[in-house]
Design an enzyme around this catalytic site. Sequence first.
Site, PDB file in Angstrom:
ATOM      1  N   LYS A   1     -83.006 -27.509  61.429  1.00  9.78           N
ATOM      2  CA  LYS A   1     -82.127 -26.855  62.400  1.00  9.78           C
ATOM      3  C   LYS A   1     -81.336 -27.931  63.145  1.00  9.78           C
ATOM      4  CE  LYS A   1     -83.529 -25.018  66.556  1.00  9.78           C
ATOM      5  NZ  LYS A   1     -82.622 -25.292  67.667  1.00  9.78           N
TER       6      LYS A   1
ATOM      7  N   ASP B   1     -77.495 -23.991  64.692  1.00  7.42           N
ATOM      8  CA  ASP B   1     -77.856 -23.182  65.865  1.00  7.42           C
ATOM      9  C   ASP B   1     -76.841 -23.429  66.983  1.00  7.42           C
ATOM     10  OD1 ASP B   1     -79.214 -21.876  67.921  1.00  7.42           O
ATOM     11  OD2 ASP B   1     -80.763 -23.411  68.111  1.00  7.42           O
TER      12      ASP B   1
ATOM     13  N   LYS C   1     -75.078 -20.667  68.520  1.00  3.28           N
ATOM     14  CA  LYS C   1     -75.086 -19.485  69.408  1.00  3.28           C
ATOM     15  C   LYS C   1     -73.688 -19.084  69.887  1.00  3.28           C
ATOM     16  CE  LYS C   1     -79.754 -20.401  71.237  1.00  3.28           C
ATOM     17  NZ  LYS C   1     -80.024 -21.760  70.728  1.00  3.28           N
TER      18      LYS C   1
ATOM     19  N   ASP D   1     -67.889 -15.149  71.930  1.00  2.17           N
ATOM     20  CA  ASP D   1     -66.489 -15.186  72.381  1.00  2.17           C
ATOM     21  C   ASP D   1     -65.841 -13.888  71.902  1.00  2.17           C
ATOM     22  OD1 ASP D   1     -63.870 -16.070  73.167  1.00  2.17           O
ATOM     23  OD2 ASP D   1     -64.531 -18.134  72.896  1.00  2.17           O
TER      24      ASP D   1
ATOM     25  N   THR E   1     -85.083 -16.714  75.970  1.00  6.33           N
ATOM     26  CA  THR E   1     -86.430 -16.679  76.572  1.00  6.33           C
ATOM     27  C   THR E   1     -86.437 -17.355  77.948  1.00  6.33           C
ATOM     28  OG1 THR E   1     -86.922 -18.576  75.169  1.00  6.33           O
ATOM     29  CG2 THR E   1     -87.843 -16.478  74.491  1.00  6.33           C
TER      30      THR E   1
ATOM     31  N   ARG F   1     -91.018 -30.424  68.393  1.00  4.87           N
ATOM     32  CA  ARG F   1     -91.867 -31.547  68.777  1.00  4.87           C
ATOM     33  C   ARG F   1     -93.227 -31.654  68.081  1.00  4.87           C
ATOM     34  NH1 ARG F   1     -90.519 -30.115  74.793  1.00  4.87           N
ATOM     35  NH2 ARG F   1     -90.408 -28.132  73.671  1.00  4.87           N
TER      36      ARG F   1
HETATM   37  O1  C5P Z   1     -89.963 -28.744  70.286  1.00  7.97           O
HETATM   38  P1  C5P Z   1     -90.098 -27.251  70.129  1.00  7.97           P
HETATM   39  O2  C5P Z   1     -91.008 -26.839  68.984  1.00  7.97           O
HETATM   40  O3  C5P Z   1     -90.434 -26.570  71.417  1.00  7.97           O
HETATM   41  O4  C5P Z   1     -88.620 -26.799  69.698  1.00  7.97           O
HETATM   42  C1  C5P Z   1     -88.272 -25.450  69.551  1.00  7.97           C
HETATM   43  C2  C5P Z   1     -86.821 -25.333  69.178  1.00  7.97           C
HETATM   44  O5  C5P Z   1     -86.470 -23.963  69.193  1.00  7.97           O
HETATM   45  C3  C5P Z   1     -85.846 -26.035  70.113  1.00  7.97           C
HETATM   46  O6  C5P Z   1     -84.723 -26.470  69.342  1.00  7.97           O
HETATM   47  C4  C5P Z   1     -85.447 -24.946  71.082  1.00  7.97           C
HETATM   48  O7  C5P Z   1     -84.170 -25.143  71.627  1.00  7.97           O
HETATM   49  C5  C5P Z   1     -85.454 -23.727  70.153  1.00  7.97           C
HETATM   50  N1  C5P Z   1     -85.626 -22.445  70.843  1.00  7.97           N
HETATM   51  C6  C5P Z   1     -86.741 -22.148  71.628  1.00  7.97           C
HETATM   52  N2  C5P Z   1     -86.858 -20.923  72.228  1.00  7.97           N
HETATM   53  C7  C5P Z   1     -85.902 -20.009  72.079  1.00  7.97           C
HETATM   54  C8  C5P Z   1     -84.775 -20.274  71.291  1.00  7.97           C
HETATM   55  C9  C5P Z   1     -84.669 -21.518  70.693  1.00  7.97           C
HETATM   56  O8  C5P Z   1     -87.627 -22.965  71.748  1.00  7.97           O
HETATM   57  N3  C5P Z   1     -86.047 -18.830  72.625  1.00  7.97           N
END
Ligand code: C5P
Length: 232
Positions: free
Chosen positions: A32, A59, A61, A64, A119, A211
């Site tokens: 992603k 990603d 998003k 417009d 979220t 992460r």
């Molecule tokens: O590091 P981590 O596993 O938390 O990363 C989750 C990824 O998913 C990040 O790129 C974050 O921006 C994305 N994301 C999220 N929650 C959402 C939408 C997208 O964690 N509701």
Amino acid sequence: MGKDVIIACDFAGAKETFEFLDKFEDKKPFVKIGMELFYAEGPSIVKEIKRRGHKIFLDLKLHDIPNTVKKAMAVLSRLDVDMTNLHAGGTKAMMEAALEGLTRPDGTRPMLIAVTQLTSTSQERMESDILIKEPIDKVVMHYASCASEAGLDGVVCSPKEAGKVHELLGNSFITVTPGVRFADGDKGDQVRVMTPADAKAIGSDYIVVGRPITAAEDPVAAYERCCREFIG
Ligand code: C5P
């Protein structure tokens, strides 16, 4: 629908991204690319990752007026990404226009999924700032239904919502779920988390994992563990 693990490459630039991807050698994980990396490096980062043989979820998003989104989606489609997204709040007309823009002359197109309510938006903020007074889970399901009616392929949602989305809109409407953590791992700033195995059990189609893989001592081993637990 093919279940897969998507690695969130939340890096600041190309150098860090390629140092990370080089660790995988012959493996080609689905990745992603988010706003930070895309805005830093531009379309060239997408082309290079694609050239290396990875599938890409871009990603960005989009949100417009329909005509602008349609034209922007046509540009993203020419980058040959596999999945991209927009905000369902832009209305069904915007989502339909996006699909038109994404569809290539040969009829193929990247998967298109919708963000419902972020979220990070609480019930309280949604009521006070956006003036939506319905319960947030009802809002999320309504936006998902609109996305489905507009012809989109699925939604990004919390793993906790994936089961409900499938119940309402069927199993071919895909759920892409972030917020995944290993049972013995660090939660970081995520609050409502699930393990890859739980996400599998609840019917997520794709998990987005950042992460727990990118910050792991051995990212390849962490990715393989994720695949084992989620895909089996
Ligand atoms: O590091 P981590 O596993 O938390 O990363 C989750 C990824 O998913 C990040 O790129 C974050 O921006 C994305 N994301 C999220 N929650 C959402 C939408 C997208 O964690 N509701």
